[in-house]
Design a protein around this motif. Structure first.
Motif, mmCIF file in Angstrom:
data_model
loop_
_atom_site.group_PDB
_atom_site.id
_atom_site.type_symbol
_atom_site.label_atom_id
_atom_site.label_comp_id
_atom_site.label_asym_id
_atom_site.label_seq_id
_atom_site.Cartn_x
_atom_site.Cartn_y
_atom_site.Cartn_z
ATOM 1 N N ILE A 169 7.632 -10.540 -8.811
ATOM 2 C CA ILE A 169 7.804 -9.083 -8.840
ATOM 3 C C ILE A 169 6.531 -8.408 -9.341
ATOM 4 O O ILE A 169 5.964 -7.525 -8.698
ATOM 5 C CB ILE A 169 8.996 -8.697 -9.726
ATOM 6 N N ALA A 170 6.076 -8.852 -10.531
ATOM 7 C CA ALA A 170 4.893 -8.228 -11.124
ATOM 8 C C ALA A 170 3.652 -8.487 -10.288
ATOM 9 O O ALA A 170 2.738 -7.657 -10.242
ATOM 10 C CB ALA A 170 4.687 -8.758 -12.547
ATOM 11 N N GLY A 171 3.631 -9.633 -9.618
ATOM 12 C CA GLY A 171 2.460 -9.986 -8.820
ATOM 13 C C GLY A 171 2.325 -9.202 -7.543
ATOM 14 O O GLY A 171 1.280 -9.254 -6.894
ATOM 15 N N ASN A 172 3.373 -8.468 -7.146
ATOM 16 C CA ASN A 172 3.188 -7.650 -5.945
ATOM 17 C C ASN A 172 3.435 -6.161 -6.201
ATOM 18 O O ASN A 172 2.749 -5.319 -5.628
ATOM 19 C CB ASN A 172 4.040 -8.179 -4.797
ATOM 20 N N ALA A 173 4.372 -5.798 -7.084
ATOM 21 C CA ALA A 173 4.697 -4.374 -7.241
ATOM 22 C C ALA A 173 3.530 -3.578 -7.821
ATOM 23 O O ALA A 173 3.125 -2.549 -7.264
ATOM 24 C CB ALA A 173 5.942 -4.227 -8.118
ATOM 25 N N THR A 174 2.970 -4.049 -8.950
ATOM 26 C CA THR A 174 1.881 -3.289 -9.554
ATOM 27 C C THR A 174 0.597 -3.404 -8.750
ATOM 28 O O THR A 174 -0.203 -2.466 -8.714
ATOM 29 C CB THR A 174 1.637 -3.747 -11.005
ATOM 30 N N THR A 175 0.398 -4.549 -8.081
ATOM 31 C CA THR A 175 -0.805 -4.686 -7.256
ATOM 32 C C THR A 175 -0.717 -3.797 -6.018
ATOM 33 O O THR A 175 -1.718 -3.198 -5.601
ATOM 34 C CB THR A 175 -1.016 -6.154 -6.851
ATOM 35 N N THR A 176 0.473 -3.672 -5.441
ATOM 36 C CA THR A 176 0.665 -2.726 -4.335
ATOM 37 C C THR A 176 0.278 -1.322 -4.773
ATOM 38 O O THR A 176 -0.413 -0.588 -4.050
ATOM 39 C CB THR A 176 2.130 -2.749 -3.865
ATOM 40 N N ALA A 177 0.710 -0.954 -5.986
ATOM 41 C CA ALA A 177 0.367 0.370 -6.513
ATOM 42 C C ALA A 177 -1.133 0.517 -6.691
ATOM 43 O O ALA A 177 -1.730 1.536 -6.298
ATOM 44 C CB ALA A 177 1.080 0.596 -7.840
ATOM 45 N N MET A 178 -1.777 -0.493 -7.270
ATOM 46 C CA MET A 178 -3.222 -0.428 -7.495
ATOM 47 C C MET A 178 -3.980 -0.281 -6.180
ATOM 48 O O MET A 178 -4.923 0.527 -6.077
ATOM 49 C CB MET A 178 -3.691 -1.687 -8.218
ATOM 50 N N LEU A 179 -3.580 -1.040 -5.162
ATOM 51 C CA LEU A 179 -4.286 -0.987 -3.879
ATOM 52 C C LEU A 179 -4.129 0.381 -3.222
ATOM 53 O O LEU A 179 -5.083 0.925 -2.660
ATOM 54 C CB LEU A 179 -3.765 -2.088 -2.951
ATOM 55 N N GLY A 180 -2.927 0.949 -3.285
ATOM 56 C CA GLY A 180 -2.732 2.298 -2.761
ATOM 57 C C GLY A 180 -3.581 3.308 -3.500
ATOM 58 O O GLY A 180 -4.197 4.203 -2.893
ATOM 59 N N ASN A 181 -3.639 3.173 -4.829
ATOM 60 C CA ASN A 181 -4.426 4.103 -5.635
ATOM 61 C C ASN A 181 -5.921 3.974 -5.348
ATOM 62 O O ASN A 181 -6.665 4.965 -5.403
ATOM 63 C CB ASN A 181 -4.145 3.881 -7.120
ATOM 64 N N LEU A 182 -6.380 2.757 -5.054
ATOM 65 C CA LEU A 182 -7.788 2.578 -4.659
ATOM 66 C C LEU A 182 -8.124 3.459 -3.460
ATOM 67 O O LEU A 182 -9.135 4.173 -3.451
ATOM 68 C CB LEU A 182 -8.035 1.117 -4.274
ATOM 69 N N ILE A 183 -7.270 3.414 -2.450
ATOM 70 C CA ILE A 183 -7.520 4.165 -1.219
ATOM 71 C C ILE A 183 -7.395 5.661 -1.469
ATOM 72 O O ILE A 183 -8.241 6.459 -1.035
ATOM 73 C CB ILE A 183 -6.553 3.698 -0.120
ATOM 74 N N VAL A 184 -6.351 6.061 -2.198
ATOM 75 C CA VAL A 184 -6.135 7.493 -2.477
ATOM 76 C C VAL A 184 -7.315 8.075 -3.242
ATOM 77 O O VAL A 184 -7.807 9.162 -2.911
ATOM 78 C CB VAL A 184 -4.819 7.691 -3.249
ATOM 79 N N GLU A 185 -7.786 7.391 -4.266
ATOM 80 C CA GLU A 185 -8.870 7.948 -5.088
ATOM 81 C C GLU A 185 -10.201 7.959 -4.353
ATOM 82 O O GLU A 185 -10.996 8.894 -4.507
ATOM 83 C CB GLU A 185 -8.987 7.185 -6.417
ATOM 84 N N LEU A 186 -10.471 6.959 -3.542
ATOM 85 C CA LEU A 186 -11.716 6.988 -2.761
ATOM 86 C C LEU A 186 -11.693 8.119 -1.738
ATOM 87 O O LEU A 186 -12.719 8.783 -1.501
ATOM 88 C CB LEU A 186 -11.935 5.643 -2.081
ATOM 89 N N LEU A 187 -10.520 8.386 -1.147
ATOM 90 C CA LEU A 187 -10.415 9.505 -0.213
ATOM 91 C C LEU A 187 -10.524 10.841 -0.939
ATOM 92 O O LEU A 187 -11.044 11.816 -0.384
ATOM 93 C CB LEU A 187 -9.091 9.423 0.550
ATOM 94 N N ALA A 188 -10.041 10.896 -2.171
ATOM 95 C CA ALA A 188 -10.125 12.139 -2.953
ATOM 96 C C ALA A 188 -11.531 12.381 -3.485
ATOM 97 O O ALA A 188 -11.844 13.503 -3.910
ATOM 98 C CB ALA A 188 -9.131 12.090 -4.122
ATOM 99 N N HIS A 189 -12.382 11.348 -3.464
ATOM 100 C CA HIS A 189 -13.753 11.453 -3.972
ATOM 101 C C HIS A 189 -14.712 10.906 -2.916
ATOM 102 O O HIS A 189 -15.278 9.812 -3.071
ATOM 103 C CB HIS A 189 -13.897 10.687 -5.287
ATOM 104 N N PRO A 190 -14.907 11.648 -1.819
ATOM 105 C CA PRO A 190 -15.698 11.131 -0.693
ATOM 106 C C PRO A 190 -17.130 10.769 -1.065
ATOM 107 O O PRO A 190 -17.715 9.860 -0.457
ATOM 108 C CB PRO A 190 -15.655 12.274 0.331
ATOM 109 N N GLU A 191 -17.700 11.440 -2.069
ATOM 110 C CA GLU A 191 -19.065 11.106 -2.470
ATOM 111 C C GLU A 191 -19.122 9.707 -3.091
ATOM 112 O O GLU A 191 -20.107 8.980 -2.935
ATOM 113 C CB GLU A 191 -19.627 12.162 -3.425
#
Length: 405
Positions: free
Chosen positions: A241-263
């Motif tokens: 559970i912990a090995g996929n739920a929080t990592t799924t969140a982290m990976l989504g946040n990686l993409i969201v934050e890079l898109l929110a900060h294009p520079e």
């Protein structure tokens, strides 16, 4: 009269808690909620101190993470507390045993297959006009990785995604209010289904050991102590559970934050050496787990406020990781930030056992994404739907358009 209010379940607060975190650190670093049975802690120093004092601030609150133990305590024999919600000798023994089985060498051996999996999922997603990266990429990737590490056949990954969602949809909310009977019944059913699955796998590995975690946990001993069968089944359940739920969140946040900060995304595309620090900065800036609970085991005082034995505190990691006393330009997303003493994985004796694996997964995903695409962008600017748990910062949908390299 002080007008400060912090409601962690308020939708607007969940989407952008950072101004309230900042005010809380200044004015209410220890905040007794008016309408919730918890005290919130917001400063980095206070949270690290609490994490480091397990005698006063206990993790022994399994009945609130596994609420069926409140209503049906007899289930404790079948479903013992997860080792993360134990203290003392029981926690020490189980942690030593799992550390001996879950080794860095085992993780390193999977790096090539992780990259192959990430590239496969990215290539498939890039073939679509618009793709939701949660079901297409950020959810299946970590469950396939942790499944392979544990020894679960790849074809069974969808089962574990389903069980994992059912067990994490209301993370720690039992601390604030009793879960409804339907949720408890679903949690019991999902846990039992995972145990039934793992019983078969453990039996197979006992006669045919392989280089996976099931085989290692079945074999490992420490001073003559082994995991009991129920402990092993719970260990495998929580690791998956912990090995996929929080990592799924982290990976989504990686993409969201890079898109929110294009520079910053442009900077990263120009210099892939920044991949490791980018992962750590996203963990700090957009922590997948925003809060962790602790139970006051004996009367204590925080910033002059008395905390009684039996009182729950919520340690707001998302706030600690933006604390101006620790981080220069704390609200600036800087992918080259170093040092970066974030506590996204907790701190002390209960720090996340899978932090090394999660960091490697983040680096591999970024590498595959940067190499496999020329660009990616959100389909629209509508607010992304968030995870139902108030302690999670993650998204249920992430529709994007990828342009393949």
């Amino acid at each position: 009269m002080d007008d400060f209010t912090f409601d962690p379940m308020d939708e607007a607060t969940r989407r952008d808690p950072y101004p309230l975190y900042a005010r809380a650190r200044r004015e209410h670093p220890i905040y007794a909620h008016r309408n919730l049975p918890v005290v919130s802690v917001f400063r980095h120093a206070d949270i690290v101190k609490i994490f480091g004092d397990a005698e006063t601030w206990s993790s022994d609150f399994a009945m609130f993470i596994q609420p069926y133990l409140l209503t049906q305590p007899e289930l404790a024999e079948e479903f013992p507390p997860f080792f993360a919600t134990t203290d003392g000798e029981r926690h020490r023994r189980q942690r030593i045993l799992v550390n001996k089985a879950f080794t860095p060498k085992m993780v390193r051996a999977l790096e090539a297959s992780m990259l192959e999996t990430a590239r496969e999922l990215i290539d498939k997603a890039a073939g679509e006009d618009v793709v939701d990266l949660i079901p297409a990429f950020t959810a299946p990737f970590p469950v396939r990785v942790i499944g392979k590490l544990i020894g679960v056949p790849e074809a069974d990954a969808p089962k574990f995604l389903k069980w994992s969602r059912e067990l994490t949809e209301s993370q720690v909310q039992g601390i604030l209010k009793p879960p409804d009977p339907e949720f408890i019944a679903k949690q019991i059913a999902s846990t039992r289904a995972m145990h039934d699955y793992f019983k078969v796998l453990v039996a197979e590995r006992s006669t045919d050991p392989r280089p996976d975690l099931v085989s290692a946990l079945a074999a490992v001993e420490e001073e003559g102590a082994r995991l009991s069968t129920p402990e092993m089944l719970q260990m495998l359940t929580i690791l998956l559970i912990a090995g996929n739920a929080t990592t799924t969140a982290m990976l989504g946040n990686l993409i969201v934050e890079l898109l929110a900060h294009p520079e910053q995304l442009e900077r990263l595309r120009a210099d892939h050496e920044l991949i490791p620090t980018t992962v750590q900065e996203v963990l700090r800036y957009s922590s997948p787990v925003q809060a962790m609970p602790r139970l006051c085991a004996k009367a204590a005082k925080l910033e002059g406020i008395d905390i009684g034995a039996g009182q729950f505190v919520l340690l707001w990691i998302g706030s600690a990781n933006r604390d101006e006393a620790v981080f220069d330009r704390a609200d600036t997303f800087d992918i080259a930030r170093t040092p970066n003493p974030h506590i996204a994985f907790g701190f002390g004796s209960h720090s996340c056992i899978g932090s090394h694996l999660a960091s490697i997964e983040g680096c591999i995903v970024l590498r595959a994404l940067l190499e496999g695409t020329r660009s990616f962008e959100l389909k629209n600017r509508e607010p992304l739907p968030m995870h139902s748990s108030f302690v999670a910062r993650s998204y249920r949908s992430l529709p994007v358009h990828l342009v393949a390299s």
